[in-house]
Design a protein around this motif. Structure first.
Motif, PDB file in Angstrom:
ATOM      1  N   UNK A 191      42.085  60.889 -10.445  1.00  0.00           N
ATOM      2  CA  UNK A 191      40.908  60.337 -11.167  1.00  0.00           C
ATOM      3  C   UNK A 191      40.283  59.648 -10.338  1.00  0.00           C
ATOM      4  N   UNK A 192      40.884  58.688  -9.435  1.00  0.00           N
ATOM      5  CA  UNK A 192      40.051  57.853  -8.564  1.00  0.00           C
ATOM      6  C   UNK A 192      39.200  58.647  -7.850  1.00  0.00           C
ATOM      7  N   UNK A 193      39.783  59.868  -7.429  1.00  0.00           N
ATOM      8  CA  UNK A 193      38.836  60.848  -6.466  1.00  0.00           C
ATOM      9  C   UNK A 193      37.798  61.220  -7.208  1.00  0.00           C
ATOM     10  N   UNK A 194      37.853  61.639  -8.448  1.00  0.00           N
ATOM     11  CA  UNK A 194      36.862  62.411  -9.221  1.00  0.00           C
ATOM     12  C   UNK A 194      35.633  61.274  -9.247  1.00  0.00           C
ATOM     13  N   UNK A 195      35.889  60.233  -9.836  1.00  0.00           N
ATOM     14  CA  UNK A 195      34.789  59.193 -10.279  1.00  0.00           C
ATOM     15  C   UNK A 195      34.332  58.811  -8.777  1.00  0.00           C
ATOM     16  N   UNK A 196      35.180  58.499  -7.846  1.00  0.00           N
ATOM     17  CA  UNK A 196      34.620  58.446  -6.487  1.00  0.00           C
ATOM     18  C   UNK A 196      33.612  59.200  -5.891  1.00  0.00           C
ATOM     19  N   UNK A 197      34.111  60.379  -5.887  1.00  0.00           N
ATOM     20  CA  UNK A 197      33.429  61.468  -5.454  1.00  0.00           C
ATOM     21  C   UNK A 197      32.188  61.787  -5.821  1.00  0.00           C
ATOM     22  N   UNK A 198      32.464  61.883  -7.142  1.00  0.00           N
ATOM     23  CA  UNK A 198      30.900  62.262  -7.902  1.00  0.00           C
ATOM     24  C   UNK A 198      29.957  61.118  -7.973  1.00  0.00           C
ATOM     25  N   UNK A 199      30.416  59.936  -7.795  1.00  0.00           N
ATOM     26  CA  UNK A 199      29.488  58.841  -7.604  1.00  0.00           C
ATOM     27  C   UNK A 199      29.051  58.764  -6.379  1.00  0.00           C
ATOM     28  N   UNK A 200      29.579  59.254  -5.176  1.00  0.00           N
ATOM     29  CA  UNK A 200      29.062  58.757  -3.871  1.00  0.00           C
ATOM     30  C   UNK A 200      28.665  60.180  -3.400  1.00  0.00           C
TER      31      UNK A 200
ATOM     32  N   UNK B  85      37.615  61.153  -0.739  1.00  0.00           N
ATOM     33  CA  UNK B  85      38.045  62.397  -0.328  1.00  0.00           C
ATOM     34  C   UNK B  85      39.614  62.228   0.208  1.00  0.00           C
ATOM     35  N   UNK B  86      39.833  61.152   0.699  1.00  0.00           N
ATOM     36  CA  UNK B  86      40.971  61.045   1.173  1.00  0.00           C
ATOM     37  C   UNK B  86      42.219  60.812   0.110  1.00  0.00           C
ATOM     38  N   UNK B  87      41.594  60.268  -1.177  1.00  0.00           N
ATOM     39  CA  UNK B  87      42.619  59.896  -2.260  1.00  0.00           C
ATOM     40  C   UNK B  87      42.701  61.344  -2.896  1.00  0.00           C
TER      41      UNK B  87
ATOM     42  N   UNK C  13      25.297  53.664  -8.323  1.00  0.00           N
ATOM     43  CA  UNK C  13      25.780  53.050  -7.296  1.00  0.00           C
ATOM     44  C   UNK C  13      24.761  53.012  -6.365  1.00  0.00           C
ATOM     45  N   UNK C  14      24.272  51.743  -5.963  1.00  0.00           N
ATOM     46  CA  UNK C  14      22.917  51.411  -5.207  1.00  0.00           C
ATOM     47  C   UNK C  14      23.338  51.591  -3.770  1.00  0.00           C
TER      48      UNK C  14
ATOM     49  N   UNK D 166      31.330  54.609   2.094  1.00  0.00           N
ATOM     50  CA  UNK D 166      32.777  54.161   2.185  1.00  0.00           C
ATOM     51  C   UNK D 166      33.390  54.821   0.883  1.00  0.00           C
ATOM     52  N   UNK D 167      32.908  54.793  -0.269  1.00  0.00           N
ATOM     53  CA  UNK D 167      33.609  55.401  -1.429  1.00  0.00           C
ATOM     54  C   UNK D 167      33.679  56.554  -1.140  1.00  0.00           C
TER      55      UNK D 167
END
Lengths: 649, 252
Positions: A236-245, A210-212, A196-197, A204-205
């Motif tokens: 699951x959304x948290x996992x991908x969002x968290x590790x990507x951001x 974190x909230x999710x 993610x660039x 934001x992600x």
């Protein structure tokens, strides 16, 4: 030097540089072989006819294992390609063709895979013996060592390995054929691509994920199935969002809190982590998902085992039980006839179970636990029958004073009834509670001694009540053989087919239940643990390979820090903290998801079934313990290696 | 401030001993800018490593502000390095995972400085060295000269009393080298920093107030700048280098 000897030399180097990966492949090869051994072992299959489905279950699990392993091998091969880009660039530079390099690299991996397979087969024999011992223990058969090296199992393992490597090599082959000298030689100078660039988007992600994560955990903890599913989705959304951001979240956080940044080793630890995670966000999230599957597999395995073992234990006080509303039913009479003619009996007794006028006790239990109601009213037994049954089972004698009643129940109901002191009114006579007993009493079958509990009342009081059913219990001189109980079941089926399935007779044989428990334990626990182990090994291997690939950079970093005056103790602490967070990050979400899932699943099971080591808390503890044990071995290997090679002396 | 007394350093085993330093003695006064010159293998870096406590001497004493560094235990040595010594290396040695600001702040963080004050101290030093606008950037985003100035900032931000520079201009082009040397001179002149610089470049050495020449582990000569201008001093240095042997083009 020919290209093939170069391949061999590189293979040797690969096993050294990627020892953790090599060891993992050996272990998985051993596991595949050991389970294939089960598929082809005539000796184990002959232990019980109930084992016939084991082969197909193990093969299905192996197919999943093949996909997971080909992912691991493919990931590692591609990782090596990246790490060794300069070397491949040099080959191209001196005139080796892409095709030849692809072949060379394939040969190298083939050699590594071949060695791993050979070692795995040796280790697999030991593992197979362990599995044999477990199966024997499940069936209560004494274990004896006998060497077994089935060529069919070797062949199947080899076939699986070829599949794994073929699947894994597809991507790398294409990549090698397309690579260009410039890209390879100057690869190290390129900054790694980030998934993610745009930085503000990432921030934001990060916040949303974190909230999710928090919402998801709360929803799962709430315990309802539908909320649990939404919660799992959030996680699951948290996992991908968290590790990507995460990688951009750290600088943003530090920007806002400069004081925290310079506190202790925060700066070094989090910056190193962020730089590592900036390029492996998706893989971290995927690893986390694998670990979720691991913990749930282990938990489910334990729960299945618990259900079978619990049932066998709770009902196992009598060798044979017959029970019917009408003893003239054909199944009842024919079974009784068969038993009397074919099975040597030590003791037997026939008695009746009655129904009380109310269901007060049942209602009280229902209001305090998730009790499964089966009878309309509380079940009742005659005092003299109860005393005789206790004597038959060798339990300490009890006495009932006039005007009293007793309750015999399962241990979990004893806890519910600890404050129960109500009187029972039967036939106009009021009885007070004289005591509670909890020995095993076949109370986990609906049509025997009550469901979970039974009231024991004076004979004349019981006799005025309507009869619920008649039960006949047997203790045999020796364990009922498989032939005998199979014959009884065939007989039962024949009659039922003839009379059109109108049958209310229960035929229960302890030996058959034990065999069922053993077979089902083997058929559910083995494949689930097999998968869990492979998943843990895969996840831990990838994490460890990534961590160890940074050895050179860490060494330079700590050398500089030493020059700048960082103390040895502080360096160790910083390395340890970074390590702990790196390995904990993908493991925390699985614990958050896995534990509530296991506990909620255990709650669905009929209460009182999961006892001893299968209690929900114990199941959760053991599942987590087993997972962390395997995981910790990898962490320890990586930490020892890094500490030795990275910290200046 | 720094006294080097008769130090010797041997490498190797019983059968094959290499003498890297042979009875080297000199003093460095407070606020002095001193250069150590010599060809490859003359013992320059060994000397610097011994002074910086990264390496130990085989014989002799090194005293910094009266303290014999050979007597200090390992944990005191680490403290000594972070409190009293600042380093500038040829290849910058900045951590690529940290921003320029964090690289400089790291020295303060290692000194257990109050985390709330770190940022301001870093900004103060950065403005003196003209790198304020690159503080948010990562090392790979800035030029070699800027990296070396960041390294200088790291070497002095914690109030270190002695700045040790090992070929600081080695990886820089001539313009960036000149800029860096002027900054180092400024640090020495305006901020009173004591600088010990190892170099094999005569141009760099001409910025120092005194030059020590090492050959085969021994001090071969010493030049004082005195009141001469830099250009004259530069030529004198070249003359000594010619005496030291080897081609002048090798050492420029």
């Amino acid at each position: 030097m020919t290209l093939s000897s170069l391949s061999l030399r590189n293979a040797k180097r690969q096993t050294g540089d990627y020892l953790v990966y090599f060891v993992s492949i050996v272990i998985v090869a051993a596991l595949i072989y050991a389970f294939n051994g089960l598929v082809f072992s005539q000796e184990l299959q002959s232990l019980s006819s109930r084992f016939r489905d084991l082969s197909s279950i193990i093969i299905s699990a192996s197919i999943v294992v093949i996909f997971i392993m080909s992912w691991l091998v493919s990931y590692t091969i591609n990782f090596m390609l990246t790490q060794r880009s300069r070397e491949f660039g040099t080959y191209l530079l001196i005139g080796v063709e892409n095709k030849q390099i692809a072949r060379m690299f394939f040969m190298e991996n083939l050699a590594v895979g071949g060695c791993a397979l050979a070692l795995g087969l040796l280790l697999g024999n030991l593992l197979f013996q362990m599995l044999r011992a477990i199966v024997f223990a499940l069936f209560g058969t004494p274990y004896h060592f006998s060497f077994f090296f089935p060529l069919k199992a070797v062949g199947l393992t080899l076939f699986y390995f070829v599949l794994i490597y073929l699947l894994a090599q597809m991507k790398s082959r294409k990549r090698i054929r397309r690579m260009k000298i410039y890209d390879l030689i100057y690869y190290e100078k390129k900054n790694e691509e980030e998934a993610l660039k745009a930085s503000p988007v990432r921030r934001w992600i990060f916040t949303i994920s974190i909230a999710l994560g928090i919402i998801g955990t709360v929803l799962i903890m709430a315990g309802s199935l539908s909320l649990g599913f939404i919660g799992a989705g959030c996680i699951i959304a948290f996992l991908y969002g968290f590790f990507l951001s995460f990688a951009s979240g750290v600088p943003a956080f530090f920007h806002k809190h400069p004081t925290l940044k310079y506190k202790r080793q925060n700066l070094l630890v989090f910056r190193t982590l962020a730089s590592k995670l900036s390029t492996m966000g998706i893989i971290m999230a995927t690893i986390s998902m694998l670990l979720v599957a691991t913990i749930i597999s282990e938990g489910m395995g334990m729960i299945f085992r618990g259900i079978f073992a619990g049932r066998a234990t709770l009902n196992g006080c009598f060798d044979i039980l017959l029970s019917a509303h009408d003893t003239n039913e054909e199944v009842f009479t024919a079974s009784l006839d068969y038993i009397e003619k074919n099975i040597p009996i030590k003791a037997n007794m026939r008695y009746q179970v009655y129904l009380a006028e109310t269901s007060k006790t049942m209602e009280y239990i229902e209001s305090r636990t998730s009790y499964y109601r089966h009878y309309q009213y509380d079940t009742v037994m005659r005092e003299s029958d109860y005393i005789a049954l206790r004597a038959m089972l060798g339990y300490p004698p009890v006495t009932l004073t006039d005007g009293q009643y007793l309750i015999h129940c399962q241990p979990y109901i004893e806890k519910v009834l600890k404050d129960w002191n109500q009187n029972v009114i039967l036939g106009g006579k009021t009885l007070t509670l004289g005591g509670l007993y909890t020995e095993t009493f076949a109370q986990h079958l609906y049509d025997v001694n009550g469901n979970g509990f039974i009231l024991v009342v004076p004979d004349q009081v019981a006799e005025d009540c309507p009869v619920s059913h008649t039960t006949q219990v047997f203790l045999t001189q020796e364990k009922v053989t498989e032939d005998c109980y199979n014959a009884l079941f065939v007989l039962e089926n024949e009659i039922m087919e003839r009379i059109g399935w109108h049958n209310n007779t229960l035929v229960y044989i302890k030996a058959a239940e034990d065999a069922d428990a053993a077979a089902w334990t083997a058929m559910t626990v083995f494949p689930l643990y097999y998968l869990a182990l492979v998943l843990t090994i895969t996840a831990a291997t990838i994490l460890t390979i990534q961590q160890l690939s940074e050895t050179g950079r860490y060494r330079r970093q700590f050398l500089l820090l030493q020059k700048l005056g960082m103390e040895q103790k502080e360096m160790q602490r910083s390395l340890r903290t970074q390590f702990a967070i790196y390995y904990a990050m993908p493991a925390v979400p699985p614990v958050l998801i896995g534990v509530p899932v296991i506990l909620n699943t255990a709650r669905i099971v009929e209460p009182g079934t999961l006892i001893g080591a299968s209690r929900p808390a114990a199941v959760t503890g053991i599942s987590l313990g087993l997972f962390f044990l395997v995981y910790a071995i990898y962490i320890l290997m990586a930490y020892t290696s890094l500490k030795k090679n990275v910290l200046p002396t | 401030m720094l006294q080097v007394k008769n130090i010797e350093k041997y490498y190797g085993n019983q059968n094959n001993v290499t003498k890297a330093l042979d009875r080297v003695s000199f003093d460095v006064c407070d606020g002095e800018f001193i250069a150590i010159m010599g060809a490859s293998g003359s013992g320059k870096t060994t000397l610097l490593n011994c002074i910086s406590t990264i390496d130990t001497v085989s014989a002799g004493d090194i005293l910094l502000e009266g303290e014999n560094i050979a007597d200090l235990p390992a944990d005191r040595l680490a403290r000594f390095r972070r409190e009293k010594l600042g380093f500038v290396f040829q290849d910058f040695n900045l951590l690529d995972t940290l921003t320029i600001e964090e690289n400089i702040g790291l020295a303060l963080s290692l000194n257990h400085q109050d985390p709330g004050k770190v940022q301001n101290q870093v900004k103060a030093v950065a403005s003196k060295l003209g790198i304020t606008d690159i503080l948010e950037k990562f090392p790979y985003q800035v030029s070699g000269g800027q990296k070396q100035r960041a390294a200088c900032a790291r070497a002095m931000v914690a109030g270190q009393s002695l700045l040790l520079a090992d070929e600081p201009t080695g990886a820089l082009d001539s313009r960036a080298s000149k800029n860096l040397l002027e900054i180092m001179t400024g640090m020495n002149r305006d901020m009173g920093a004591t600088i010990l610089m190892v170099t094999h470049d005569a141009y760099s050495a001409s910025y120092a107030g005194r030059v020590l020449f090492l050959k085969d582990g021994r001090i071969f000569n010493e030049l004082l700048k005195g009141q001469r201008n830099r250009s004259v001093f530069y030529h004198e240095i070249l003359d000594v280098l010619a005496l030291l042997g080897g081609d002048v083009s090798d050492v420029i």
